[in-house]
Design an enzyme around this catalytic site. Structure first.
Site, PDB file in Angstrom:
ATOM      1  N   LYS A  81      49.558  36.227  16.060  1.00  0.00           N
ATOM      2  CA  LYS A  81      49.688  34.781  16.233  1.00  0.00           C
ATOM      3  C   LYS A  81      48.652  33.998  15.425  1.00  0.00           C
ATOM      4  O   LYS A  81      48.813  32.810  15.187  1.00  0.00           O
ATOM      5  CB  LYS A  81      49.638  34.437  17.710  1.00  0.00           C
ATOM      6  CG  LYS A  81      50.884  34.991  18.418  1.00  0.00           C
ATOM      7  CD  LYS A  81      50.977  34.620  19.858  1.00  0.00           C
ATOM      8  CE  LYS A  81      52.314  35.020  20.459  1.00  0.00           C
ATOM      9  NZ  LYS A  81      52.415  36.471  20.704  1.00  0.00           N
TER      10      LYS A  81
HETATM   11  C1  LIG Z   1      53.571  37.067  21.087  1.00  0.00           C
HETATM   12  C2  LIG Z   1      53.617  38.519  20.881  1.00  0.00           C
HETATM   13  C3  LIG Z   1      54.826  39.200  20.689  1.00  0.00           C
HETATM   14  C4  LIG Z   1      56.158  38.490  20.751  1.00  0.00           C
HETATM   15  O1  LIG Z   1      56.347  37.591  19.694  1.00  0.00           O
HETATM   16  P1  LIG Z   1      57.478  36.458  19.791  1.00  0.00           P
HETATM   17  O2  LIG Z   1      57.324  35.638  18.575  1.00  0.00           O
HETATM   18  O3  LIG Z   1      57.167  35.700  21.040  1.00  0.00           O
HETATM   19  O4  LIG Z   1      58.790  37.156  19.890  1.00  0.00           O
HETATM   20  C5  LIG Z   1      54.779  40.553  20.428  1.00  0.00           C
HETATM   21  N1  LIG Z   1      53.615  41.225  20.393  1.00  0.00           N
HETATM   22  C6  LIG Z   1      52.438  40.615  20.588  1.00  0.00           C
HETATM   23  C7  LIG Z   1      51.190  41.417  20.555  1.00  0.00           C
HETATM   24  C8  LIG Z   1      52.391  39.244  20.819  1.00  0.00           C
HETATM   25  O5  LIG Z   1      51.217  38.640  21.010  1.00  0.00           O
END
Ligand SMILES: *Cc1c(COP(=O)(O)O)cnc(C)c1O
Length: 488
Positions: A108
């Site tokens: 993220k």
């Molecule tokens: C947020 C997250 C996901 C999922 O991603 P999305 O964009 O919400 O589908 C998967 N793995 C990790 C480690 C995350 O932080």
């Protein structure tokens, strides 16, 4: 490039407006009105920051290209220790796109380190002078990545709401130790959907908007419903493809499949945008944990959230309402009346079924798979035992699904978090003794694998906890209205 709502094509805004607003006024999500064409030959040798500026520039057409270049350079340079878009070979034809070398050790960071800069610039583009108050519901990783991105930023405040007992201990500590005068962090009684629904209710509450407007504050979102979150994630699909082409992992022009551990459907949707722009993407495999509402949907065309919510070892995927799916439904149908209808059904009954044609179009590109905690742990164990590849529990879910969806094409699994964010679960999966403390577990994981813990995680132990308030979902409204230090 203009943006429209998934629920009404007459709601058309600029990219700056889409980023400042987050959600469309009709409750829909903003989508670009066209897919800009990728310039594969021109882009293939660019550095990560250069590529990010080029891809973002094709969507954010009213931003000054020089601004985007500077912002991308500041974002994806030293902060990612030169490892932005790192592709690691795992086994024959199988690769990991490691997206956790940023400041908070989860993918993220790619969006949330640059989105604050995009937001500040969007306000300038629009001549807006109000304060922006960002509300974030998080299943764990978004919260910290957003806090790190927005802390200390002028004209912006951020409030983060995470499910009490719904995140890993390390994820929680990352959030509650956040510094900065413009930040607040709350635990919410309930699960992620409770927190997200609570925040969405506040966004839809006109009395909140009016009261805040009177104080010169406007609400915005940093969740992946915001276009500014999604766009930066498109970049690494291109970058990974170019690196594979460079190292012989794929012949130039041949397709690559991607497998994505999925929760809110943001990360995988970015891959769909890359494909629609012209990147040779074969299949996009949506990997779910036991909360497998999405993999059921991709298989059957019925989205049914009326099911048990499980807390799993991949908490960032513990989601039953996947907001970004709405964008895909729009692109598959280009029919906002249909999309609005399905979303209304989902809100009223918790369930909807798409028509056969839409399902067929979906299945042209998307595949799915899911793993419960035991299956993910087995995969994590076997990857280490056989390939000496260490991954976190979210990524393990994706490797599990990827193994069952391999074609002749190379497969890239998006590795979304550092294993050191979940050291106890990773140790357990490896079949090793699990100490009670997460910090002891980090040390044990380093001893067992030879990988050092990222300093920003091992260093949490020494930081004071700043936030310890727990709210009920109904109290999110009050928290959103609260006066903040920065209001002075
Ligand atoms: C947020 C997250 C996901 C999922 O991603 P999305 O964009 O919400 O589908 C998967 N793995 C990790 C480690 C995350 O932080």
């Amino acid at each position: 490039m203009q943006y429209q709502s998934t629920r009404d094509r007459n709601t058309v805004v600029s990219s700056s407006e889409a980023i400042v607003r987050g959600l469309a006024p009709d409750g829909g999500l903003f989508v670009p009105q066209a897919f800009p064409a990728a310039k594969l030959d021109a882009w293939r040798h660019l550095s990560y920051p250069q590529l990010a500026a080029a891809v973002l520039g094709s969507f954010l057409t009213e931003y000054d290209p020089a601004f985007l270049e500077q912002a991308a350079k500041e974002t994806y340079g030293a902060a990612f220790s030169g490892k932005a878009g790192q592709v690691e070979p795992v086994a024959d034809g199988l690769f990991a796109l490691e997206l956790w070398h940023g400041p908070t050790c989860a993918f993220k960071d790619y969006a949330l380190q640059i989105m604050p800069k995009l937001l500040v610039q969007a306000k300038k583009n629009l001549g807006r002078t109000e304060r922006t108050r960002i509300l974030v519901a998080t299943s764990g990783d978004t919260g910290k990545a957003a806090l790190a991105g927005y802390a200390g930023l002028d004209g912006v405040e951020i409030e983060v709401f995470y499910p009490n007992d719904g995140t890993s201990e390390i994820q929680r500590l990352q959030m509650v130790t956040q510094t900065g005068d413009n930040v607040a962090v709350y635990a919410v009684n309930g699960n992620f959907d409770d927190a997200q629904s609570g925040v969405k209710r506040v966004f839809g509450d006109e009395t909140v908007a009016r009261e805040l407007a009177g104080r010169g504050i406007r609400l915005s979102s940093a969740n992946s419903i915001n276009w500014g979150r999604l766009a930066p994630q498109i970049v690494y699909y291109f970058y990974a493809y170019f690196r594979l082409a460079e190292t012989g992992g794929v012949a130039w022009g041949d397709v690559v499949d991607f497998c994505v551990p999925t929760g809110n459907f943001g990360d995988i949707l970015a891959g769909y945008y890359a494909k629609r722009m012209g990147l040779p993407v074969g299949r996009l495999v949506c990997a779910s944990n036991k909360n497998n509402v999405l993999s059921d949907f991709i298989r059957t065309g019925t989205y049914d959230r009326r099911r048990t919510f499980y807390k799993t070892t991949s908490p960032s995927m513990d989601i039953l309402i996947s907001s970004n799916l709405e964008r895909l439904l729009y692109h598959l149908t280009e029919d906002e009346t249909k999309v609005a209808g399905w979303m209304a059904q989902l809100a009223e009954t918790g369930c909807y079924t798409v028509d056969a044609r839409t399902l067929a179009r979906l299945q042209e590109t998307f595949r799915c798979g899911w793993a419960d905690d035991a299956a993910a742990a087995r995969t994590l164990h076997d990857l280490w035992a056989q390939d000496r590849y260490l991954c976190d529990p979210h990524t393990a879910v994706a490797f599990h699904a990827a193994a069952r969806q391999r074609t002749a094409a190379p497969m890239v699994v998006l590795s979304t978090a550092s294993p050191f964010k979940f050291p106890r679960d990773v140790l357990a999966a490896l079949g090793l003794e699990v100490p009670a403390s997460d910090f002891d577990a980090m040390d044990a994981l380093t001893r067992a694998t030879g990988s050092p813990a990222p300093a920003q995680l091992s260093g949490l132990k020494a930081l004071p906890v700043r936030f310890d308030r727990t709210l009920d979902p109904a109290q999110i409204r009050t928290a959103a209205l609260a006066a903040r230090v920065s209001e002075g």
